[in-house]
Scaffold this motif. Structure first.
Motif, PDB file in Angstrom:
ATOM      1  N   SER A  59       9.084  39.491  62.738  1.00 35.30           N
ATOM      2  CA  SER A  59       9.950  40.228  63.647  1.00 35.30           C
ATOM      3  C   SER A  59      11.000  39.339  64.310  1.00 35.30           C
ATOM      4  O   SER A  59      10.860  38.123  64.385  1.00 35.30           O
ATOM      5  CB  SER A  59       9.103  40.902  64.729  1.00 35.30           C
ATOM      6  N   ARG A  60      12.027  39.985  64.817  1.00 34.79           N
ATOM      7  CA  ARG A  60      13.144  39.275  65.445  1.00 34.79           C
ATOM      8  C   ARG A  60      12.684  38.357  66.570  1.00 34.79           C
ATOM      9  O   ARG A  60      13.128  37.210  66.671  1.00 34.79           O
ATOM     10  CB  ARG A  60      14.136  40.316  65.990  1.00 34.79           C
ATOM     11  N   VAL A  75      14.907  44.952  63.773  1.00 32.64           N
ATOM     12  CA  VAL A  75      13.571  44.412  64.024  1.00 32.64           C
ATOM     13  C   VAL A  75      13.267  43.288  63.038  1.00 32.64           C
ATOM     14  O   VAL A  75      12.687  42.265  63.395  1.00 32.64           O
ATOM     15  CB  VAL A  75      12.516  45.530  63.916  1.00 32.64           C
ATOM     16  N   PHE A  76      13.699  43.492  61.788  1.00 38.08           N
ATOM     17  CA  PHE A  76      13.499  42.490  60.744  1.00 38.08           C
ATOM     18  C   PHE A  76      14.869  42.084  60.200  1.00 38.08           C
ATOM     19  O   PHE A  76      15.437  42.768  59.351  1.00 38.08           O
ATOM     20  CB  PHE A  76      12.601  43.050  59.631  1.00 38.08           C
ATOM     21  N   LYS A 210       4.526  45.638  57.550  1.00 32.76           N
ATOM     22  CA  LYS A 210       5.069  44.755  58.582  1.00 32.76           C
ATOM     23  C   LYS A 210       5.487  45.521  59.839  1.00 32.76           C
ATOM     24  O   LYS A 210       5.798  44.911  60.865  1.00 32.76           O
ATOM     25  CB  LYS A 210       6.240  43.938  58.031  1.00 32.76           C
ATOM     26  N   TYR A 211       5.428  46.855  59.782  1.00 29.52           N
ATOM     27  CA  TYR A 211       5.816  47.688  60.923  1.00 29.52           C
ATOM     28  C   TYR A 211       4.881  48.887  60.958  1.00 29.52           C
ATOM     29  O   TYR A 211       4.826  49.663  59.999  1.00 29.52           O
ATOM     30  CB  TYR A 211       7.265  48.134  60.736  1.00 29.52           C
ATOM     31  N   PRO A 216       5.924  45.804  65.372  1.00 31.20           N
ATOM     32  CA  PRO A 216       5.813  44.830  64.274  1.00 31.20           C
ATOM     33  C   PRO A 216       4.386  44.302  64.175  1.00 31.20           C
ATOM     34  O   PRO A 216       3.752  43.967  65.182  1.00 31.20           O
ATOM     35  CB  PRO A 216       6.785  43.719  64.688  1.00 31.20           C
TER      36      PRO A 216
END
Length: 509
Positions: A59-60, A75-76, A210-211, A216
């Motif tokens: 994630s960011r 987010v990614f 991943k989400y 996340p």
């Protein structure tokens, strides 16, 4: 006289360690064999395994350093976003003027109390050296009988060479492996126009999107609680808790039509990927046992099934490669035996003035633990924290030798380096952040709460980042979190000890 430091590599590891070395008064010179900074994130063929259009699976918030948030709403982020971030980070700390582009280091050797870096026919002497060349550049391809005969039109490559699905449009593609690079490539091919995608694997891993539910997954999986629990609870209980998170979030692979994995998540392994299992469920990806042999365009699998392919992509991991190290240094580190004998992947007592960055393998993103490792190196060399005692270093090296190269988890690595640097946040000092510090994301801001270089706004920043996706919105533990944390507290009561004195085996189990 200011001590000089050679930093080999201008990727994330080289940049962040240079920033922190500067803070301690050192003069780093950064050697970069390529024409641009960024390491893997340059996406340059031959230097990077990042392909155009690739996005992070971290994630960011956790793909950033503590001094500079990663801006934007994604987010990614994309690979291009990360490269832009690294350029901004380099500008923020005036690192560009210290980078020597096109400087390939051919040899690194000891010379008395100094180190000699050889490049471009020149030998330069430095007081200290940090090796930050990365460990994901030399792809590993396991031996397969007949692989050299493969005659498919798209050839056989590794995921490091993969540059997107366009070359495989309408083709039959075999992807070998079950870890992150293999599943990322397989999902990319399945959605990018390949005629038929088959994944061949030795075992079925659990797969975590991943989400999940707007949060996340790296915020859920790689927590401070997870690191503390790893020290206090039996491995079987850690296994159960992690599997509970994964299966409740994504189900089990056999529910999508994939093989059933081992009951133990530790035995099976887990990979983060958003689109792989849905593609399996839709028939866009077929799973086969490990490939047995290759003959021309025909591949035979372990179950006896044979199929024709136009291309093969091996996503089967990487080997640690440090070819420029002098023979005596290699022998000390045990590199040629396939090991890397160090104190917590960083120092060796017989190699004073030499440190390594980012040479461990893990699940989860590297940015947070890389910064913490950089701070440990800079603080130790700067004399603002005591160096690890020789006996303790040798104990750590011996433990590393007995364990060999093993995969760890991002939170275990981060907490290990944070403790070494003296910047692990103290729960008792932040009662209003207790839940976030235990079960929230290991955001870089939480490691600016306590210790050297603490920031006055770190608490507010961390509170925002922990609540950014709604997972942590108050300081009351959920029923499950309370149950988990109570089990750790009970274990600590039964076996009193200072959690800062756990062994290397426990840290990197």
């Amino acid at each position: 006289m200011t001590a000089t430091v050679a930093v080999i590599g201008a990727g994330p590891a080289g940049l962040v360690v240079s920033r922190w070395l500067l803070s301690q008064g050192f003069e780093p010179s950064i050697f970069e064999q390529g024409s641009a900074l960024g390491g893997q994130w340059t996406a340059q063929p031959g230097r990077s395994g990042v392909w155009p259009g690739m996005h992070t699976n971290t994630s960011r918030i956790l793909t950033a350093f503590s001094d500079l948030p990663l801006d934007g709403d994604l987010v990614f982020p994309s690979g291009a976003d990360i490269l832009d971030y690294l350029h901004r980070y380099a500008r923020l700390f005036d690192l560009n003027s210290r980078i020597r582009f096109g400087a390939r280091v051919d040899a690194l050797a000891r010379a008395g109390q100094h180190w000699v870096v050889s490049h471009d026919g020149i030998d330069e002497r430095f007081d200290k050296v940090v090796v930050a060349t990365g460990r994901f550049h030399t792809a590993f391809v396991p031996p397969v009988p007949g692989l050299e005969t493969f005659a498919g039109s798209a050839g056989a490559i590794t995921s490091y060479e993969y540059r997107g699905p366009s070359a495989y449009r309408d083709k039959r593609v075999l992807v070998a492996g079950c870890a992150v690079s293999a599943l990322e490539v397989a999902a990319d091919l399945a959605g990018g126009g390949a005629h038929h995608v088959v994944v061949t694997q030795r075992r079925q891993r659990y797969v975590l999107p991943k989400y999940v539910a707007g949060v996340p997954s790296d915020h859920r999986m790689f927590t401070r609680y997870g690191a503390l629990a790893d020290e206090a609870l039996p491995p079987a209980e850690i296994d159960r808790q992690l599997k509970e998170i994964v299966v409740e979030s994504a189900g089990s692979p056999e529910q999508y039509g994939a093989p059933r994995p081992a009951e133990s998540l530790f035995a099976a392994g887990v990979t983060l990927n958003q689109n792989y299992l849905p593609a399996v469920a839709e028939g866009a990806i077929t799973i086969r046992p490990w490939l047995h042999s290759v003959d021309g365009t025909a591949v035979k699998f372990g179950d006896g099934h044979t199929e024709e392919f136009d291309g093969i992509v091996f996503g089967t991991g990487f080997m640690l490669s440090l070819p420029f190290l002098a023979d005596d240094v290699r022998a000390t580190l045990n590199v040629d035996a396939g090991k890397f004998d160090t104190d917590r992947h960083t120092f060796h007592p017989d190699l004073p003035g030499l440190a390594f960055m980012g040479m461990w393998d893990q699940s989860g993103g590297y940015f947070v633990p890389l910064e913490l490792q950089a701070r440990w190196i800079a603080y130790t060399w700067g004399g603002v924290i005591p160096a690890t005692e020789d006996a303790h270093q040798r104990e750590a090296v011996a433990a590393c030798r007995s364990l060999g190269l093993r995969k760890t988890r991002m939170n275990l690595a981060a907490i290990t380096f944070a403790r070494a640097a003296g910047v692990e946040p103290r729960l008792e000092r932040w009662p209003d952040l207790r839940r976030a510090l235990l079960f929230g994301p290991l955001a870089p801001s939480c490691f600016r709460l306590d210790g050297l270089d603490a920031l006055p706004d770190a608490a507010a920043r961390f509170a925002r980042e922990a609540a950014a996706f709604g997972a942590i919105t108050d300081n009351e533990l959920t029923q499950r979190e309370h149950s988990y944390w109570s089990s750790v507290e009970r274990a600590r009561t039964r076996t009193p000890r200072d959690f800062r004195e756990v062994t290397v085996e426990q840290r990197f189990r």
